[in-house]
Design an enzyme around this catalytic site. Structure first.
Site, PDB file in Angstrom:
ATOM      1  N   GLU A  53       0.763  -1.341  -0.245  1.00  0.00           N
ATOM      2  CA  GLU A  53       0.072  -0.081   0.288  1.00  0.00           C
ATOM      3  C   GLU A  53       1.252   0.968  -0.158  1.00  0.00           C
ATOM      4  O   GLU A  53       1.566   1.519   0.709  1.00  0.00           O
ATOM      5  CB  GLU A  53      -0.354   0.306   1.138  1.00  0.00           C
ATOM      6  CG  GLU A  53      -2.279  -1.450   1.188  1.00  0.00           C
ATOM      7  CD  GLU A  53      -2.776  -1.069   2.590  1.00  0.00           C
ATOM      8  OE1 GLU A  53      -2.578   0.307   3.354  1.00  0.00           O
ATOM      9  OE2 GLU A  53      -3.413  -2.144   3.006  1.00  0.00           O
ATOM     10  N   ASP A  64      -5.461   8.653   9.901  1.00  0.00           N
ATOM     11  CA  ASP A  64      -4.296   8.574  10.649  1.00  0.00           C
ATOM     12  C   ASP A  64      -3.419   8.872  11.810  1.00  0.00           C
ATOM     13  O   ASP A  64      -3.823  10.235  11.752  1.00  0.00           O
ATOM     14  CB  ASP A  64      -2.619   8.801   9.591  1.00  0.00           C
ATOM     15  CG  ASP A  64      -3.201   7.959   8.062  1.00  0.00           C
ATOM     16  OD1 ASP A  64      -3.470   7.507   8.158  1.00  0.00           O
ATOM     17  OD2 ASP A  64      -4.247   8.431   7.573  1.00  0.00           O
ATOM     18  N   TYR A 179      -9.880  -4.775   4.378  1.00  0.00           N
ATOM     19  CA  TYR A 179      -9.048  -3.917   5.389  1.00  0.00           C
ATOM     20  C   TYR A 179      -9.988  -3.928   6.759  1.00  0.00           C
ATOM     21  O   TYR A 179     -10.307  -2.819   6.517  1.00  0.00           O
ATOM     22  CB  TYR A 179      -8.789  -3.226   4.700  1.00  0.00           C
ATOM     23  CG  TYR A 179      -7.425  -2.355   5.084  1.00  0.00           C
ATOM     24  CD1 TYR A 179      -8.014  -2.183   7.312  1.00  0.00           C
ATOM     25  CD2 TYR A 179      -6.967  -1.611   4.425  1.00  0.00           C
ATOM     26  CE1 TYR A 179      -6.207  -2.027   7.463  1.00  0.00           C
ATOM     27  CE2 TYR A 179      -5.800  -1.112   5.156  1.00  0.00           C
ATOM     28  CZ  TYR A 179      -5.525  -1.679   7.246  1.00  0.00           C
ATOM     29  OH  TYR A 179      -5.037  -0.816   7.658  1.00  0.00           O
TER      30      TYR A 179
END
Length: 273
Positions: A53, A64, A179
């Site tokens: 990724e 994040d 994911y």
């Protein structure tokens, strides 16, 4: 939809035959600079990365945690942009035609470039999949559908808070792999209990045939091995990026990331006995 992209599909099929989980590694494109980032990217497959990724740097990476936020800041300071990220994929593909590469990021830079142009260039560069964190399934027509129409997988994130009612909607149009974000929080924060992960993976399997890759908070070969026994893939990002953050030279950054990648890969490869 299993996979519209042959590289991702082939890789997961191959790993299924070998009875092992994929090591999915995440780095931010252009961190700490283009040349070092490219050297790390090119070195990852030999260090054990099965799927890569590559983060598209963005000013406001909402999902994040601190490690990847700082990676975005370093990359943007080094003048990394979407065009350079696509160039980095082209450079990577000169020597590697087999490792699946997924771009991960946010919709704004893609929207700015123009979806049609972005998809054409991404396909030509050798991009296999997209993870676009801020585009929910209600916006499939904006990017997910056009991406899959040209042969690029659109990979969804699911979380501990995605309930059974919501899951089919989230997985609708999903392809490549799923994911699973194992903690409710940002990247690099804490880690989930194995019982929790096992239950979550079992629940996802009731809704999809796609490989399930588990990420957020996996930092050591032992943690990776434990997750590898429960899922089709283990995603490692912040732990690798910390090696870049703490490096004093480019060589240290490259060695640090690839060294940790080799250790985690060994843990995963030995996980299922």
């Amino acid at each position: 939809m299993s996979s519209v992209n042959s590289r991702l599909h082939t890789r997961f099929e191959q790993l299924k035959q070998e009875n092992r989980a994929a090591l999915v590694t995440f780095i931010t494109a252009g961190d700490p600079d283009y040349a070092t980032s490219l050297e790390i990217l090119k070195g990852l497959p030999a260090a054990g990365a099965d799927v890569i990724e590559l983060g598209m740097p963005f000013t406001d990476p909402m999902a994040d945690g601190p490690a990847i936020q700082l990676a975005n800041i370093r990359a943007l300071a080094a003048k990394q942009d979407l065009a350079k990220t696509l160039q980095m994929v082209r450079d990577f593909r000169q020597d590697n035609q087999t490792t699946p590469l997924v771009l991960m990021g946010y919709f704004n830079p893609i929207h700015k470039m123009g979806v049609e142009r972005f998809l054409a260039e991404a396909l030509e560069a050798g991009v296999d999949g997209l993870i676009v964190v801020d585009l929910p399934p209600e916006h499939n027509e904006d990017l997910c559908d056009p991406a899959q129409a040209v042969g690029i997988d659109f990979i969804r994130l699911t979380t501990p808070t995605t309930d059974d009612q919501r899951l089919p909607t989230v997985l609708n149009g999903s392809s490549g792999f799923v994911y699973y974000v194992s903690v409710a929080g940002v990247t690099g924060a804490g880690s989930a209990t194995l019982e929790h992960v096992e239950e979550a993976v079992a629940r996802l399997k009731r809704h999809t045939d796609l490989p399930v890759c588990v990420g957020f908070g996996i930092r050591t070969p032992d943690q990776a091995a434990a997750i590898a026994r429960l899922s089709e893939g283990v995603v490692v990002g912040s732990a690798l990026i910390d090696k870049i953050a703490s490096a004093e030279t480019s060589e240290q950054a490259v060695e640090g990331v690839l060294g940790l990648c080799r250790e985690i890969s060994a843990g995963i490869r030995g996980a299922r006995g």
